[in-house]
Design an enzyme around this catalytic site. Structure first.
Site, PDB file in Angstrom:
ATOM      1  N   GLY A 176       7.425   7.618  -1.890  1.00 46.38           N
ATOM      2  CA  GLY A 176       8.086   7.476  -0.593  1.00 46.38           C
ATOM      3  C   GLY A 176       8.670   6.095  -0.334  1.00 46.38           C
ATOM      4  O   GLY A 176       9.188   5.428  -1.234  1.00 46.38           O
ATOM      5  N   THR A 215       0.861  -1.185   0.000  1.00 47.03           N
ATOM      6  CA  THR A 215       0.000   0.000   0.000  1.00 47.03           C
ATOM      7  C   THR A 215       0.902   1.240   0.000  1.00 47.03           C
ATOM      8  O   THR A 215       1.972   1.243   0.612  1.00 47.03           O
ATOM      9  CB  THR A 215      -0.962   0.023   1.209  1.00 47.03           C
ATOM     10  OG1 THR A 215      -0.212   0.187   2.418  1.00 47.03           O
ATOM     11  CG2 THR A 215      -1.807  -1.246   1.279  1.00 47.03           C
ATOM     12  N   GLY A 216       0.468   2.270  -0.713  1.00 44.48           N
ATOM     13  CA  GLY A 216       1.313   3.460  -0.822  1.00 44.48           C
ATOM     14  C   GLY A 216       2.576   3.168  -1.606  1.00 44.48           C
ATOM     15  O   GLY A 216       3.637   3.698  -1.302  1.00 44.48           O
ATOM     16  N   TYR A 250      -0.880  10.570  16.176  1.00 48.98           N
ATOM     17  CA  TYR A 250       0.024   9.770  15.334  1.00 48.98           C
ATOM     18  C   TYR A 250       0.688   8.664  16.159  1.00 48.98           C
ATOM     19  O   TYR A 250       0.687   7.507  15.742  1.00 48.98           O
ATOM     20  CB  TYR A 250       1.086  10.677  14.687  1.00 48.98           C
ATOM     21  CG  TYR A 250       2.033   9.900  13.790  1.00 48.98           C
ATOM     22  CD1 TYR A 250       1.607   9.372  12.576  1.00 48.98           C
ATOM     23  CD2 TYR A 250       3.361   9.681  14.169  1.00 48.98           C
ATOM     24  CE1 TYR A 250       2.460   8.648  11.756  1.00 48.98           C
ATOM     25  CE2 TYR A 250       4.222   8.955  13.352  1.00 48.98           C
ATOM     26  CZ  TYR A 250       3.773   8.451  12.141  1.00 48.98           C
ATOM     27  OH  TYR A 250       4.627   7.717  11.336  1.00 48.98           O
TER      28      TYR A 250
END
Ligand SMILES: NC(=O)c1ccc[n+]([C@@H]2O[C@H](COP(=O)([O-])OP(=O)(O)OC[C@H]3O[C@@H](n4cnc5c(N)ncnc54)[C@H](OP(=O)(O)O)[C@@H]3O)[C@@H](O)[C@H]2O)c1
Length: 301
Positions: free
Chosen positions: A34, A29-30, A182
């Site tokens: 990055g 995922t992602g 977070y």
């Protein structure tokens, strides 16, 4: 010339056999930017067939081309904002329809927001994206992982877990929202990883969490807090490049040394103890139950 955060996206996989992942399908995922893109590139370089997710179709397709250039094979792209549980369900459906096997699921996507945002479904975005999305996605893909076993779930957490505390009375920052949202979400990732590992005992599916290090990416750029706005430009030269930040994810996803190793937390490709709170089994079980209720799965599902 790509931006600094996008340069050096190929992890140093020297010493790891290049064909190690041939025949294996990995969903990251992602994977469109990055650390996730660098992870996908690192695993493609070892021969894995990749599938990635990203929000923006063009950006995801561009990443897929980069991954293909390294691995040569097909790269499947799934697009959507994972902070929506409806999107998580749609992507899981698409993955189940198009990926006959999933040998490794890398739950890499995560975000940080300086102020509180609520998704259209009514969830606080940090909790939704960093915890509920991987919780639901993993649950929906679990049968395919079990069918593909030996298989691995790799959850990208953060050392921020060390400062986290699960506040069941303020799980989504309803009472107060700070940057602890977070660290709470990353503690939730580790608690989820350990609980998943316990529930998967006796199977050949492992679950481990990783800390990638402090990495120069687009992380937190949408809504940085004051500290990030001031410190990030000064710290950037000392941060890891994405390829370096992906090394531990690639290691945990692929290393033969970790066959059967489960319920661990890794940093710098080594097992590390996570916070004392992360080993609290009662909190992990309660979080699982609450999460299952929130995402609409029956408890234990
Ligand atoms: N960077 C660090 O220093 C650091 C430190 C510790 C832990 N981590 C963790 O490492 C993981 C990866 O972070 P990163 O630094 O690589 O961050 P990043 O640069 O912001 O991640 C970019 C990737 O995540 C995707 N993404 C972001 N928000 C999304 C959403 N709502 N729905 C779907 N995809 C989304 C992006 O898709 P688009 O292409 O559509 O934007 C892209 O593929 C996160 O879990 C983060 O918490 C990072």
């Amino acid at each position: 010339m790509p931006p600094a955060s996008e340069r050096h996206t190929r992890p140093d996989v020297d010493g790891i056999p290049s064909g190690l992942m041939v025949g294996k399908t990995v969903l990251v995922t992602g994977g469109s930017g990055g650390i996730g893109k660098a992870t996908a590139i690192g695993l493609a370089a070892m021969g894995a067939t990749l599938a990635i997710t990203g929000r923006d179709p063009e950006r995801a397709e561009a990443a897929a081309r980069e991954i293909r250039a390294v691995g040569g094979g097909q790269v499947r792209v799934f697009t959507g904002d994972l902070s929506s549980l409806a999107v998580v369900r749609r992507l899981a459906d698409e993955a189940l329809r198009t990926l006959p096997r999933i040998d490794v699921l890398v739950n890499n996507v995560g975000g940080f927001w300086g102020t509180r945002h609520v998704t259209p479904e009514g969830f606080e975005r940090t909790f939704a994206l960093n915890h509920l999305a991987p919780f639901l996605l993993t649950s929906l893909l679990l049968d395919r992982l079990l069918e593909s076993a030996p298989a691995r779930v790799v959850n990208v957490a953060s050392n921020a877990q060390a400062h986290g505390r699960i506040d069941f009375d303020n799980l989504q920052g309803e009472r107060s929202y700070t940057q602890r949202a977070y660290s709470q979400s990353k503690l939730a990732s580790v608690l989820f990883t350990y609980e998943l590992a316990r529930r998967l005992q006796g199977t050949s599916v492992t679950a481990n969490a990783v800390h990638p290090g402090v990495v120069s990416t687009s992380f937190g750029a949408e809504d940085p807090n004051v500290l990030q706005r001031r410190l990030a430009p000064l710290m950037r030269p000392f941060m890891k490049a994405p390829a370096q930040g992906a090394v531990t994810s690639v290691y945990v996803a692929s290393s033969p040394d970790l066959e059967g190793v489960t319920g661990r937390y890794f940093a710098d490709s080594r097992p590390k103890r996570s916070s004392k709170r992360s080993y609290d089994e009662a909190t992990a079980a309660r979080l699982w139950q609450v999460s299952a209720d929130l995402v609409g799965l029956t408890a234990g599902g």
